[in-house]
Write an enzyme that holds these catalytic residues in place. Sequence first.
Site, PDB file in Angstrom:
ATOM      1  N   LYS A 192       0.819  -1.207   0.000  1.00 37.92           N
ATOM      2  CA  LYS A 192       0.000   0.000   0.000  1.00 37.92           C
ATOM      3  C   LYS A 192       0.856   1.261   0.000  1.00 37.92           C
ATOM      4  O   LYS A 192       1.808   1.380   0.766  1.00 37.92           O
ATOM      5  CB  LYS A 192      -0.920   0.018   1.220  1.00 37.92           C
ATOM      6  CG  LYS A 192      -1.838   1.241   1.266  1.00 37.92           C
ATOM      7  CD  LYS A 192      -2.687   1.245   2.524  1.00 37.92           C
ATOM      8  CE  LYS A 192      -3.557   2.495   2.571  1.00 37.92           C
ATOM      9  NZ  LYS A 192      -4.372   2.553   3.809  1.00 37.92           N
ATOM     10  N   ASP A 252      -0.019   2.897   5.434  1.00 40.66           N
ATOM     11  CA  ASP A 252      -0.354   2.400   6.768  1.00 40.66           C
ATOM     12  C   ASP A 252      -1.021   1.031   6.738  1.00 40.66           C
ATOM     13  O   ASP A 252      -2.078   0.834   7.333  1.00 40.66           O
ATOM     14  CB  ASP A 252      -1.254   3.410   7.482  1.00 40.66           C
ATOM     15  CG  ASP A 252      -2.605   3.569   6.787  1.00 40.66           C
ATOM     16  OD1 ASP A 252      -2.683   3.273   5.585  1.00 40.66           O
ATOM     17  OD2 ASP A 252      -3.572   3.987   7.441  1.00 40.66           O
ATOM     18  N   CYS A 253      -0.410   0.080   6.104  1.00 39.49           N
ATOM     19  CA  CYS A 253      -0.948  -1.279   6.058  1.00 39.49           C
ATOM     20  C   CYS A 253      -0.013  -2.200   6.839  1.00 39.49           C
ATOM     21  O   CYS A 253       1.054  -2.571   6.344  1.00 39.49           O
ATOM     22  CB  CYS A 253      -1.084  -1.751   4.615  1.00 39.49           C
ATOM     23  SG  CYS A 253      -1.581  -3.487   4.468  1.00 39.49           S
ATOM     24  N   LYS A 310      -6.878   1.848  -7.752  1.00 39.49           N
ATOM     25  CA  LYS A 310      -6.070   0.699  -8.146  1.00 39.49           C
ATOM     26  C   LYS A 310      -5.978   0.595  -9.665  1.00 39.49           C
ATOM     27  O   LYS A 310      -6.993   0.645 -10.366  1.00 39.49           O
ATOM     28  CB  LYS A 310      -6.687  -0.578  -7.583  1.00 39.49           C
ATOM     29  CG  LYS A 310      -6.764  -0.579  -6.064  1.00 39.49           C
ATOM     30  CD  LYS A 310      -7.699  -1.631  -5.537  1.00 39.49           C
ATOM     31  CE  LYS A 310      -7.909  -1.448  -4.042  1.00 39.49           C
ATOM     32  NZ  LYS A 310      -8.967  -2.320  -3.507  1.00 39.49           N
ATOM     33  N   VAL A 326      -3.823  -5.681  -0.767  1.00 40.24           N
ATOM     34  CA  VAL A 326      -2.377  -5.784  -0.588  1.00 40.24           C
ATOM     35  C   VAL A 326      -2.116  -6.367   0.809  1.00 40.24           C
ATOM     36  O   VAL A 326      -2.952  -6.219   1.705  1.00 40.24           O
ATOM     37  CB  VAL A 326      -1.695  -4.408  -0.736  1.00 40.24           C
ATOM     38  CG1 VAL A 326      -1.702  -3.958  -2.175  1.00 40.24           C
ATOM     39  CG2 VAL A 326      -2.343  -3.364   0.168  1.00 40.24           C
ATOM     40  N   SER A 338      -1.158 -11.909   3.901  1.00 38.31           N
ATOM     41  CA  SER A 338       0.119 -11.901   4.606  1.00 38.31           C
ATOM     42  C   SER A 338       0.386 -13.202   5.352  1.00 38.31           C
ATOM     43  O   SER A 338       1.539 -13.627   5.470  1.00 38.31           O
ATOM     44  CB  SER A 338       0.180 -10.716   5.581  1.00 38.31           C
ATOM     45  OG  SER A 338      -0.821 -10.817   6.575  1.00 38.31           O
ATOM     46  N   HIS A 391       1.508   1.354  14.546  1.00 41.80           N
ATOM     47  CA  HIS A 391       0.294   2.082  14.163  1.00 41.80           C
ATOM     48  C   HIS A 391      -0.464   2.551  15.392  1.00 41.80           C
ATOM     49  O   HIS A 391      -1.034   3.645  15.400  1.00 41.80           O
ATOM     50  CB  HIS A 391      -0.588   1.209  13.279  1.00 41.80           C
ATOM     51  CG  HIS A 391      -0.076   1.091  11.892  1.00 41.80           C
ATOM     52  ND1 HIS A 391      -0.284   2.045  10.926  1.00 41.80           N
ATOM     53  CD2 HIS A 391       0.691   0.142  11.314  1.00 41.80           C
ATOM     54  CE1 HIS A 391       0.320   1.691   9.812  1.00 41.80           C
ATOM     55  NE2 HIS A 391       0.916   0.546  10.025  1.00 41.80           N
TER      56      HIS A 391
END
Length: 272
Positions: free
Chosen positions: A78, A89-90, A117, A130, A143, A229
Amino acid sequence: MAMISMLSVASTSSFAVAKNLRCDSLESLVLYRRAFNCGLVTHLFGEKGVRSRVLLRRGKIGSTRIVSMAEALEVFVKAATGAPDKLGDCPFSQRVLLTLEEKQVPYNMKFIDTSNKPDWFLQINPEGKVPVIKIDDKWIRDSDVITQILEEKYPEPPLATPPEKATVGSRIFSTFIGFLKSKDPNDGTEQALLNELRAFDEYLKDNGPFINGEKISAADLSLAPKLYHLKVALGHFKKWSVPEEFTYVQNYMKKERFTFLVVQVLPLPYSG
């Protein structure tokens, strides 16, 4: 072997271009991503697709490798809101990047504007989420799946977390989100987060410095971006910070191994 005659490193940015670089075989650009006091991750991009990766910690070279661009893994992550050339911020994208860094696997990072996108990205990844990484000519999503495949394909250093420790700290992120979204100071969301942080602090006191003891593991690489975060978002939106009494959590969040996040992931204040 590349010979650098002069470096120009911008003090106001984590990226800078090294000038007057000469290579025996290829002309290259060196992009330096500066880590203020601790580490430095450097990527070299060659005009004909050659890329090398140098990992430095405390100013010392940890590893150097020259690879073809075909060897470097393509990973889509991202982009920051309003800054398409910076990491956004991913925490799931960041988890994958931290895993690649720990395993010292060369990769080619590409930023995706998740609010707009591109069609080519949706063609290879219809869900549009993502991170996405290309391994053995296959596009891998999620992930959890990506990090598991990386562990199998690149077993050194081993990062698998013992099953009995894999869920340590796993409720911190959900309680953080609950508190972040809350508009009622008396709804118990802050206390729920404090309870989770206290439990993690006590765990680290008895079992740290990492979740699996002395060695960093996959659980740390999943939790560290979320704690970052938490720190940035709650500090910005609620003027809230992790209590100083949680000394083990505080020390954990300052680990040098997580420097990549502090230097590269989110500009301050929180900007997406």
